[in-house]
Scaffold this motif. Structure first.
Motif, PDB file in Angstrom:
ATOM      1  N   GLU A 173     -24.878  -8.294 -32.844  1.00 46.55           N
ATOM      2  CA  GLU A 173     -25.037  -7.180 -33.792  1.00 46.55           C
ATOM      3  C   GLU A 173     -23.819  -6.265 -33.700  1.00 46.55           C
ATOM      4  N   LEU A 174     -23.391  -6.029 -32.456  1.00 43.83           N
ATOM      5  CA  LEU A 174     -22.265  -5.132 -32.237  1.00 43.83           C
ATOM      6  C   LEU A 174     -20.994  -5.752 -32.816  1.00 43.83           C
ATOM      7  N   ALA A 175     -20.801  -7.061 -32.530  1.00 42.53           N
ATOM      8  CA  ALA A 175     -19.604  -7.753 -33.043  1.00 42.53           C
ATOM      9  C   ALA A 175     -19.548  -7.660 -34.547  1.00 42.53           C
ATOM     10  N   ASN A 176     -20.719  -7.914 -35.185  1.00 40.16           N
ATOM     11  CA  ASN A 176     -20.757  -7.857 -36.661  1.00 40.16           C
ATOM     12  C   ASN A 176     -20.436  -6.457 -37.150  1.00 40.16           C
ATOM     13  N   THR A 177     -20.939  -5.505 -36.403  1.00 37.70           N
ATOM     14  CA  THR A 177     -20.706  -4.115 -36.828  1.00 37.70           C
ATOM     15  C   THR A 177     -19.215  -3.823 -36.804  1.00 37.70           C
ATOM     16  N   PHE A 178     -18.541  -4.216 -35.682  1.00 39.98           N
ATOM     17  CA  PHE A 178     -17.088  -4.003 -35.604  1.00 39.98           C
ATOM     18  C   PHE A 178     -16.388  -4.687 -36.753  1.00 39.98           C
ATOM     19  N   GLU A 179     -16.775  -5.920 -36.948  1.00 40.62           N
ATOM     20  CA  GLU A 179     -16.152  -6.749 -38.003  1.00 40.62           C
ATOM     21  C   GLU A 179     -16.284  -6.042 -39.348  1.00 40.62           C
ATOM     22  N   ASP A 180     -17.555  -5.627 -39.664  1.00 44.01           N
ATOM     23  CA  ASP A 180     -17.808  -5.028 -40.988  1.00 44.01           C
ATOM     24  C   ASP A 180     -17.041  -3.729 -41.164  1.00 44.01           C
ATOM     25  N   PHE A 181     -16.876  -3.032 -40.064  1.00 47.34           N
ATOM     26  CA  PHE A 181     -16.209  -1.740 -40.201  1.00 47.34           C
ATOM     27  C   PHE A 181     -14.694  -1.889 -40.308  1.00 47.34           C
ATOM     28  N   LEU A 182     -14.119  -2.688 -39.349  1.00 53.07           N
ATOM     29  CA  LEU A 182     -12.656  -2.743 -39.304  1.00 53.07           C
ATOM     30  C   LEU A 182     -12.095  -3.491 -40.500  1.00 53.07           C
ATOM     31  N   PHE A 183     -12.842  -4.457 -41.015  1.00 54.13           N
ATOM     32  CA  PHE A 183     -12.331  -5.221 -42.166  1.00 54.13           C
ATOM     33  C   PHE A 183     -13.301  -5.040 -43.306  1.00 54.13           C
ATOM     34  N   THR A 184     -13.404  -3.768 -43.753  1.00 53.75           N
ATOM     35  CA  THR A 184     -14.427  -3.456 -44.767  1.00 53.75           C
ATOM     36  C   THR A 184     -14.079  -4.066 -46.102  1.00 53.75           C
ATOM     37  N   LYS A 185     -15.141  -4.316 -46.872  1.00 55.12           N
ATOM     38  CA  LYS A 185     -14.917  -4.902 -48.187  1.00 55.12           C
ATOM     39  C   LYS A 185     -14.697  -3.812 -49.225  1.00 55.12           C
ATOM     40  N   SER A 186     -14.946  -2.567 -48.844  1.00 53.86           N
ATOM     41  CA  SER A 186     -14.816  -1.496 -49.848  1.00 53.86           C
ATOM     42  C   SER A 186     -13.382  -1.005 -49.859  1.00 53.86           C
ATOM     43  N   THR A 187     -12.959  -0.654 -51.062  1.00 47.73           N
ATOM     44  CA  THR A 187     -11.566  -0.205 -51.180  1.00 47.73           C
ATOM     45  C   THR A 187     -11.542   1.311 -51.129  1.00 47.73           C
ATOM     46  N   PRO A 188     -10.462   1.843 -50.557  1.00 49.46           N
ATOM     47  CA  PRO A 188     -10.402   3.303 -50.512  1.00 49.46           C
ATOM     48  C   PRO A 188     -10.176   3.861 -51.902  1.00 49.46           C
ATOM     49  N   PRO A 189     -10.564   5.055 -52.125  1.00 47.96           N
ATOM     50  CA  PRO A 189     -10.375   5.639 -53.464  1.00 47.96           C
ATOM     51  C   PRO A 189      -8.884   5.788 -53.745  1.00 47.96           C
ATOM     52  N   ASP A 190      -8.560   5.781 -55.050  1.00 50.37           N
ATOM     53  CA  ASP A 190      -7.154   5.813 -55.452  1.00 50.37           C
ATOM     54  C   ASP A 190      -6.488   7.130 -55.069  1.00 50.37           C
ATOM     55  N   ASN A 191      -7.270   8.162 -55.034  1.00 47.97           N
ATOM     56  CA  ASN A 191      -6.645   9.471 -54.854  1.00 47.97           C
ATOM     57  C   ASN A 191      -6.488   9.855 -53.389  1.00 47.97           C
ATOM     58  N   LEU A 192      -6.592   8.886 -52.537  1.00 48.00           N
ATOM     59  CA  LEU A 192      -6.516   9.179 -51.107  1.00 48.00           C
ATOM     60  C   LEU A 192      -5.079   9.526 -50.727  1.00 48.00           C
ATOM     61  N   SER A 193      -4.913  10.638 -50.014  1.00 52.59           N
ATOM     62  CA  SER A 193      -3.542  11.047 -49.661  1.00 52.59           C
ATOM     63  C   SER A 193      -3.058  10.270 -48.436  1.00 52.59           C
ATOM     64  N   ILE A 194      -1.737  10.336 -48.218  1.00 50.12           N
ATOM     65  CA  ILE A 194      -1.139   9.631 -47.094  1.00 50.12           C
ATOM     66  C   ILE A 194      -1.763  10.147 -45.792  1.00 50.12           C
ATOM     67  N   GLN A 195      -1.881  11.497 -45.725  1.00 46.82           N
ATOM     68  CA  GLN A 195      -2.430  12.064 -44.501  1.00 46.82           C
ATOM     69  C   GLN A 195      -3.826  11.502 -44.224  1.00 46.82           C
ATOM     70  N   GLU A 196      -4.660  11.446 -45.308  1.00 46.83           N
ATOM     71  CA  GLU A 196      -6.026  10.934 -45.143  1.00 46.83           C
ATOM     72  C   GLU A 196      -5.976   9.514 -44.594  1.00 46.83           C
ATOM     73  N   PHE A 197      -5.059   8.695 -45.195  1.00 41.61           N
ATOM     74  CA  PHE A 197      -4.966   7.293 -44.744  1.00 41.61           C
ATOM     75  C   PHE A 197      -4.639   7.245 -43.261  1.00 41.61           C
ATOM     76  N   GLN A 198      -3.738   8.106 -42.903  1.00 47.31           N
ATOM     77  CA  GLN A 198      -3.332   8.065 -41.501  1.00 47.31           C
ATOM     78  C   GLN A 198      -4.499   8.467 -40.605  1.00 47.31           C
ATOM     79  N   LYS A 199      -5.302   9.492 -41.067  1.00 46.58           N
ATOM     80  CA  LYS A 199      -6.459   9.881 -40.263  1.00 46.58           C
ATOM     81  C   LYS A 199      -7.419   8.727 -40.111  1.00 46.58           C
ATOM     82  N   ASN A 200      -7.703   8.107 -41.262  1.00 42.70           N
ATOM     83  CA  ASN A 200      -8.667   6.994 -41.244  1.00 42.70           C
ATOM     84  C   ASN A 200      -8.154   5.881 -40.322  1.00 42.70           C
ATOM     85  N   GLU A 201      -6.840   5.667 -40.374  1.00 46.86           N
ATOM     86  CA  GLU A 201      -6.256   4.589 -39.558  1.00 46.86           C
ATOM     87  C   GLU A 201      -6.446   4.930 -38.083  1.00 46.86           C
TER      88      GLU A 201
END
Length: 1650
Positions: A1422-1450
């Motif tokens: 369950e934990l492995a799947n959770t990591f997998e789903d989170f780190l390689f998410t299928k959802s795309t970030p919104p277009d208006n995401l700023s560079i700073q936000e991306f860096q935070k998320n990263e």
């Protein structure tokens, strides 16, 4: 001797000398004889005749020596001289004869005087004795006797016995002498039997004989009928005979009873119409002489009328006068030469100008004076002034010088007859009334004397009384006979005269006569005659032919009695219709059908005044004829247009309809006088005795009944005379009101029910005035000491309540108001009646009525509560309550509730006094009930009386709490709970039982029932222009308010009075009932009610201890309860029985009243109460949060405040039940919490609950839910081990809430919108609500925080480990983590990551610890799947995401990898292999920049995750080249990973070079460029990593692969893209480290060997 010379001269001298001698009384008897002889000779020679007479006179008057023959000779001498030729001598002789006769009789009188004492026994005269035998008489008497006897002889034309020498004699002279003797010397005849004998034997037969021609003669009869010519009556003789008869009757009636009967009959006959006029005139004059002597008349009556076989002389006289008067009218008198023309002159002023010659009108100047006269059917008879009242001055009886019958002036006979009647009436009445008065005085004194000496012997008194009464009886018989004999004739004559009279004075006299007769008859109780006279006056008062039934019937009865006068029929003559009277008023007759007008003449008014006079002065004797009098007055009053005013007095007023009354000025001035007399008439009723007063009242009542009958069925003005006069009579008789109150008020009550409004109004006016007057009158004893009278007076006021006419009721209430204002303080026992009147007003009786009644009540409550008996207070409560229920006027209802509050205040302030009085009264009633052997019946019986008073008040307010009008309900509810709150402490402890069950719960039941059945229709407006707020615009909503108020009130009482209620035996049942009410209210489909129910629930649960210090009673409650412990079974059962009903409440009350004392509550019972509360709470929660099965517009969804309140109750409740709170209960709680949170809100409410979508705030409901769970977990924390098994359940609950962040809960089938798209359609208030799902993110996030906190505390807990809580947490977090950018809120996945990191930091060590137990096996995948789903998410970030936000998320991603590198991989030996493999694969995937061969936009972001790739690489590398690798397998994995990585880089580079070359000048696609840049960066990263790693960890093969990349990189230099170039530069730089000069072989080997 000198006289003998016959020489005149000498003779004169001699006579003079003789006279001188005689005057000196020196003449002897013998000398006297000589003188007389000498005179006789002179007389025969006709010498000195006058001187002779003179001498005789002197001789006889100066002395008494002349007797016997001498005397007789002297008298004869005078007689002889009377009949000479010389006139002078004649007259002188006549005078001398008269004087001589007188002298003779005077001597007798003197002689009697002398011998007065000697005459004791007169010797009886023998009947057959010779007339000469007068031996018994003394000398003078003898002379007189002889003289009188001869006079009779001479008149009878016989030879005299004693007066020898008479030559001639006239009858007239003889009769005159007889008359003068009889008249002047009656005593001689009465004292000497010889004389009496002469009267009987000589005078009477003589008179009768002389009368014969008069009797036989018939005027106008033919002589042929009788063989002998009838002797004509001769006036001089006839007249003189009548004079003699008058004297005989007057002076000697007692001697000559039989003879007088004949004389009187003759007199009566002389009045016949066929007798000559002069004869009738003198006969009337004679009768007049009798009429002025009432005592004589009385004797006639006694001697004739009252004897059995005798002529009714007295009656005949009266009747004869009557028929005489009639005959004068009917037959024009022959004695009257002028024939009377019929007088047709009209009375109206219009034709006074027409010249008419009437004998009665004498032209005087220009004007005309009317002579007083009688006029009847054209016969006009003037009235002459013939005599003074009371004296019979005759005219024709005095005409002694006339030989021919005189002509009688017209009207003379009538006038005398008229005066006869008047004098007759006056005489009789004066005499009888005088005697009556004396008799009354005597009888009074005798009764007084008998009553005074109580000790004297009774018989003696009785004796005197009986003598007295016998005497009175005899007199009374005479009086009655006199009246009976004369009334018919009198009435006939007087009525006729009244009708014919045109003279005011004459009319006045006639009326006076009728009046006195009526009064006399009344005094003698001769009803028929009394009524007849009164009727005559009444008829005179009214216009001719006026239809008045009372009078007509009386007249009919009279006219049928025609009576005969000696064979002659006399009829009552009906009044003539022609009126020659001045008309003074024109008015409307009082009749059923409207008729024309009628006229009243001045004579009518005169009669009316007489009638008033009669009633005023003789009311006491009127008896039943009050009917006649009053009926007539009523009609007159009506015609004159008098209307009743204040107090019943009549004032001139205008008629309401029809031609209004026309009154002349003459009568206008009379009217005030008449109305004044009318009032005085009824004022004088106070002097009547009780019986007469009753007659008057009865007469008025029957008059009033007639007036009522007439007024039925039409709205014409009714006659109010009777009602007004009943009022007046009642007012003046206040001092003895008891005797007439019932008939009086009984009748007036009937009048009050009459359909005619004017009639009713007066009935009520009269009745209320009487009641007010009766109460204010100072009675003796005063009303305060005479309760019976007071109740009697007030009773009719109460009776008025049975009448439905509003105008009457207004009068009634105004009267009550006035009574209160004037008598309020002293009503005492009358209060129930007065209050009853106010209470009798019903709602349908109109606003003004209710308002007036209410005014009275207000006055009572503000001013009179302290003065009334306490027993009436309950009635006041009832009445005030009844006004509250009236639905006419809202303000009154509300004010009456205010009054109830004031009343309760009054009870509170004067509690002790009231209680004392009531207890006293109660004891009395109890005693009476026991005597009668019945149960005491009163409401709320077993409670003490003062408590009952309170209970009545509460019950009334309770009724008002369910009134149909919301305002009333609200006000009543507030008042009820305030009173119970403020004054409840006064109640006995046991009474609270009744308050709870019979007042409060009963009220709650009714309110609940009404609320649930209330109408849902919209109410447009609240009456008038009042707008209704939308929250109150249906009956249902209005009832909701009531329900809220009531429930809150009851809960408050339970809360504040808990210490009183708990000791009652059935508190727990009451608690259950209350909870049941709260539950049904909470589940009602009305937000307001349900929310309020929960507030009440909260209120009753806030009670921690049953007793608050401030309210602690001095003694423990158990002792306070007044149910005796040591009660015999009998009382217990009897108490119980009175209450037994089938329902449970009844049984409970019954049980409570049984003998066992109530238990003091203990903890156990308390716990029961709490569990009961929990059960109710659960039922409310589960019912209200259960989603609906079907969904339509009208689905009821509970509101947020309701749910919040519901959940907020739990913590408080839980404190009390935690000891027994089980897993099941927790499950139940969970269901409710989950349900509550899932409930959506309507879009109209959402703006108020959610500030805005963007703000992350919890709603109060969500806070409450979390608080509830918090309370629970804290309790578990400190609780026993057994409680701690609940942890997993709490985690489950919280995790369920966490899931809401990504998938909000569904509420049944309800379609909800996301809050952002719900329309806030505030304007369309009544459009069906759209339901909005809440923003659950903040709630889910807060729940997550709670989970983390809780887990931190409980991670090692056995239950937590066993129940796989960690796995569940990971599983739950996987959802937001896998959604990542698709999460509804960005914060969610960030929080999820941080929470995951926190949880893992605590949980992983625990998991490793239990690795062997296998409890965590399922967690790793369950934990492995959770990591997998989170780190390689299928959802795309919104277009208006700023560079700073991306860096935070990263950086967040980097943190996760770091966790893996620090917490997982180092402990790989404790971790399942598959798991580690999955991790490696994942890191590998992260470290490679390009994941797929197809270039898509989606992968652009990978370029941004350089840091991440780096970390992945580093981690990979770190673990790939770690020298700590224990198993070859691990090393293999890392090497595998590296070679794959390098291989992919090589491929990408090759492909890029190819494409670049082929494309020529065209730039390559953006994706491809990006990818190549990533690869280049990855290469540089890899080389860096490899450098950092321990050289021994790197496989030589790997190095070879790295170096092999170099050529390929160099080939890329030709690329045109500057970006690629710079990346290439970075990638190439690290290769400098590989640039070593070619070394020796061993170096190379060293490189390769590891």
């Amino acid at each position: 001797m000198g006289c003998g010379t016959k020489e005149p001269k000498i003779t004169q001298i001699c006579l003079a000398a003789i006279q001188r001698l005689m005057s000196h009384e020196v003449v002897s008897e013998a000398a006297a004889g000589n003188i007389i002889n000498m005179l006789w000779q002179l007389m025969e020679n006709s010498l000195e005749e006058l001187k002779l007479l003179q001498t005789v006179l002197v001789l006889l008057t100066t002395n008494t020596v002349v007797h016997d023959e001498a005397l007789s000779k002297a008298i004869v001498l005078c007689f002889r001289l009377h009949f000479t030729k010389d006139n002078i001598t004649n007259n002188t002789a006549a005078a001398t004869v008269r004087q001589v006769v007188t002298v003779v009789f005077e001597r007798v009188v003197a002689e009697d005087e002398r011998y007065k004492d000697a005459i004791d026994q007169p010797v009886p005269v023998q009947g057959n004795s010779n007339r000469r035998s007068v031996s018994t008489l003394k000398p003078c008497a003898k002379d007189a006797y002889m003289l009188f006897q001869d006079l009779c002889q001479l008149v009878n034309a016989d030879a005299p016995y004693w007066l020898v020498g008479m030559t001639e004699m006239t009858r007239t002279f003889g009769l005159e002498l007889l008359e003068s003797v009889l008249n002047d010397f009656p005593q001689v005849f009465l004292q000497h039997q010889e004389f009496s004998f002469l009267l009987k034997e000589r005078v009477c037969p003589l008179v009768i004989k002389l009368f014969s021609p008069n009797i036989k003669f018939r005027q106008g009869s033919s002589t042929s009928s009788s063989p002998a010519p009838v002797e004509k009556p001769y006036f001089p003789i006839c007249m003189r005979l009548l004079r003699v008869v008058s004297v005989l009757i007057k002076q000697f009636y007692s001697l000559l009873v039989t003879e007088c009967e004949i004389f009187l009959s003759l007199l009566v006959k002389f009045l016949d119409a066929d007798k000559p006029q002069w004869l009738r005139a003198v006969a009337v004059e004679s009768i007049h002489r009798l009429c002025v002597q009432p005592q004589l008349l009385r004797s006639f009556c006694q001697s004739y009328d009252m004897k059995q076989h005798s002529t009714k002389v007295f009656r005949d006289i009266v009747n004869a006068l009557g028929s005489f008067i009639q005959s004068l009218f009917l037959v024009p008198s022959t004695g009257n030469t002028s024939t009377t023309p019929n007088q047709t002159g009209s009375n109206t002023s219009g034709n006074t100008g027409s010249a008419q010659t009437n004998p009665g009108v004498l032209g005087m100047g220009g004007g005309a004076t009317v002579l007083p006269a009688f006029e009847y059917r054209g016969t006009w008879i003037p009235i002459l002034n013939v005599t003074v009242q009371g004296s019979a001055k005759a005219t024709y009886l005095e005409m002694l010088d006339k030989v021919e019958p005189p002509t009688i002036p017209e009207g003379y006979a009538m006038s005398v007859a008229f005066h006869c009647l008047l004098d007759l009436v006056r005489g009789i009445t004066t005499m009888i009334e005088g005697e009556l008065g004396e008799a009354e005085i005597v009888s009074q004194t005798t009764t007084e004397t008998t009553s005074l000496p109580a000790q004297s012997s009774e018989q003696q008194d009785l004796q005197s009384v009986s003598d007295q009464s016998e005497k009175e009886l005899v007199s009374r018989a005479v009086w009655e006979e006199m009246v009976n004999a004369c009334w018919c004739g009198l009435l006939a004559a007087l009525s006729l005269l009244l009708d014919a009279s045109t003279d005011e004075a004459a009319t006045e006299n006639i009326l006076k006569a009728e009046l006195t007769m009526a009064a006399l008859c009344g005094r003698l109780c001769l009803v028929t005659s009394r009524d007849a006279f009164i009727t005559a006056i009444c008829k005179g008062s009214l216009p001719p032919h006026y239809a008045l039934t009372v009078l007509n019937s009386t007249t009919a009865a009279l006219s049928s009695k025609s009576y005969s006068i000696q064979g002659q029929n006399v009829q009552m003559i009906s009044p003539s219709s022609e009126s020659h009277q001045q008309v003074v008023a024109v008015g409307q007759p009082l009749a059923l059908q409207p008729q024309g007008t009628v006229m009243l003449t001045s004579k009518n008014i005169q009669c009316m005044r007489t009638l008033l006079n009669l009633a005023h002065c003789h009311g006491a004797v009127l008896g039943t004829s009050w009917q006649l009098v009053l009926a007539t007055l009523q009609h007159l009053v009506w015609i004159l247009g008098l209307k009743p005013g204040v107090g019943g007095a009549l004032k001139p007023g205008r008629a309401v309809e029809g031609p209004s009354t026309v009154l002349t000025t003459a009568v206008m001035t009379d009217l005030p006088v008449i109305s004044n007399i009318l009032s005085r008439l009824f004022e004088s009723s106070q002097y009547l005795d009780d019986v007469s007063l009753h007659h008057l009242i009865n007469a008025l009542c029957s008059l009033s009944l007639e007036a009522m009958d007439m007024a039925y069925g039409n709205n014409k003005e009714p006659s109010l005379f009777a009602v007004a006069k009943l009022l007046e009579t009642g007012l003046v008789n206040m001092h003895r009101i008891e005797i007439l109150w019932r008939p009086l008020t009984g009748h007036l009550l009937e009048v009050c029910q009459h359909p005619n409004s004017r009639m009713r109004e007066w009935g009520a006016e009269a009745l209320t005035s009487l009641i007010k007057a009766g109460l204010t009158f100072s009675h003796d004893p005063p009303l305060s000491q005479n309760q019976r009278l007071q109740l009697l007076l007030l009773n009719p006021l109460k009776e008025l309540s049975n009448i439905s006419h509003p105008d009457i009721r207004i009068k009634q209430l105004e009267c009550v108001l006035q009574i209160l204002q004037s008598q309020g303080d002293s009503l005492g026992p009358g209060w129930p009646l007065v209050l009853g009147v106010m209470g009798a007003i019903r709602s349908d009786q109109g606003e003004s009525l209710i308002r007036t009644a209410f005014q009275c009540l207000q006055l009572v409550v503000t001013d009179f509560l302290p003065t009334m008996p306490c027993t009436c207070l309950q009635i006041v409560v009832e009445v005030a309550g009844s006004f509250g229920l009236h639905n006419q006027e809202l303000n009154i209802s509300l004010t009456s509730i205010g009054l109830l509050w004031n009343i309760s205040d009054y009870f509170f302030q004067r509690g002790e006094i009231i209680e004392k009085e009531l207890n006293k009264e109660e004891a009395l009633l109890q005693k009476q009930a026991e005597e009668k052997g019945v149960m005491l019946n009163r409401p709320f019986h077993p409670a003490p009386p003062f408590d009952c008073l309170w209970l009545c008040l509460y019950a009334k307010l309770g009724e008002l709490c369910v009134d149909p009008r919301p305002a009333v309900r609200k006000s009543a509810g507030q008042t009820l709970f305030s009173t119970i709150g403020a004054h409840g402490t006064l109640l006995q402890h046991s009474t609270w039982h009744t308050v709870i069950w019979k007042v409060l719960f009963h009220l709650l039941d009714r309110v609940r029932e009404s609320s649930t059945t209330a109408d849902k229709e919209k109410i447009e407006s609240g009456g008038g222009n009042i707008l209704i707020h939308h929250s109150r615009d249906t009956a249902e909503k209005q009832w909701a308010e009531t329900w809220v108020l009531t429930l809150a009130g009851v809960a408050r009482i339970f809360n504040t009075r808990r210490y009183l209620l708990q000791p009652l035996g059935d508190f727990s049942q009451a608690w259950d009932v209350l909870l049941d009410h709260i539950q049904s209210a909470a589940l009602s489909k009305n937000n307001e009610v349900s929310l309020a129910a929960l507030k009440s629930f909260q209120e009753i649960l806030q009670i921690v201890s049953p007793v608050r210090d401030a309210e602690k009673p001095d003694t423990p409650p158990a002792i306070n309860v007044s149910v005796p412990v040591v009660v015999g079974t009998t009382t217990a059962t009897s108490l119980g029985r009175s209450f037994m009903r089938t329902d449970s409440i009844g049984e409970r009350i019954g049980r409570y009243n049984g003998s066992e004392p109530p238990v003091i509550t203990d903890e156990i019972e308390d716990l029961d109460l709490w569990w009961a509360a929990w059960n109710s709470w659960y039922r409310i929660g589960s019912e209200s949060t259960r989603p609906p099965i079907t969904c339509d517009k009208l689905t009821f969804i509970p509101s947020q405040p309701f749910l919040t309140a519901l959940i907020q109750i739990f913590p408080a409740l839980y404190q009390h039940i935690k000891t027994g709170f089980s897993m099941d209960d927790l499950q139940k709680l969970g269901v409710i919490l989950h349900g509550a949170v899932s409930v959506p809100i309507s879009s109209d409410a959402s703006p108020f609950i959610l500030p805005s979508y963007t703000e992350a705030v919890l709603t109060s409901l969500q806070e409450a839910v979390l608080t509830a769970l918090d309370v629970l977990q804290k309790a578990i924390c400190v609780g026993s081990e057994s409680m701690q098994i609940m942890y997993p359940a709490i985690f489950d609950q919280l995790l369920a809430f966490v899931e809401f962040s990504c998938k909000p809960p569904q509420y049944g089938q309800l379609e909800t919108k996301h809050i952002a798209n719900a329309k806030y359609n505030q304007i369309q208030l009544f459009a069906p609500a759209e339901w909005v799902a809440l923003n659950y993110v903040p709630f889910a996030e807060r729940s997550l925080e709670v989970v983390v906190d809780l887990y931190q505390k409980t991670a090692c807990h056995k239950a937590v480990v066993t129940e796989k809580v960690l796995q569940n947490i990971i599983k739950t977090l996987r959802i937001p983590l896998s959604l990542k950018y698709s999460c509804p809120s960005e914060s969610t996945w960030k929080l999820a990551v941080s929470s995951l990191l926190k949880v893992l930091s605590i949980g992983l060590p625990v998991a490793r610890q239990h690795a062997s137990s296998g409890k965590f096996d399922s967690m790793w995948p369950e934990l492995a799947n959770t990591f997998e789903d989170f780190l390689f998410t299928k959802s795309t970030p919104p277009d208006n995401l700023s560079i700073q936000e991306f860096q935070k998320n990263e950086s967040i991603d980097v943190e996760v990898v770091q966790l893996i590198s620090t917490e997982i991989l180092p402990y790989a030996n404790f971790i399942p292999k598959e798991f580690v493999g999955q991790i490696m694969t994942m890191l590998n995937k992260g470290s490679i920049h390009s994941q797929s061969s197809s270039f898509t936009e989606a992968e652009i972001d990978i370029r941004m995750r350089e840091e991440f790739s780096k970390v992945c690489f580093e981690t990979l590398l770190q673990f790939s080249f770690s020298n700590k690798v224990t198993t070859p397998q691990e090393g293999y994995i890392s090497r595998m990973a590296l070679s794959v990585l390098l291989k992919r880089s090589q491929d990408v580079l090759h492909r890029y070079i190819e494409d670049e070359r082929l494309s020529g000048k065209c730039p390559l696609p953006r994706q491809q460029v990006t990818e190549i840049i990533f690869v280049l960066k990855a290469v540089s990263t890899l080389i860096d990593s490899l450098k950092k790693t321990q050289p021994e960890n790197v496989d030589a093969n790997t190095w070879a692969q790295v170096i092999a990349l170099y050529p390929t990189l160099v080939e890329c230099i030709t690329c045109s893209s500057s970006e690629v170039c710079s990346a290439l530069k970075e990638a190439l730089v690290p290769f400098k480290d590989f640039m070593h000069p070619p070394a020796s072989k061993n170096i190379c080997l060293r490189l390769e060997s590891p």
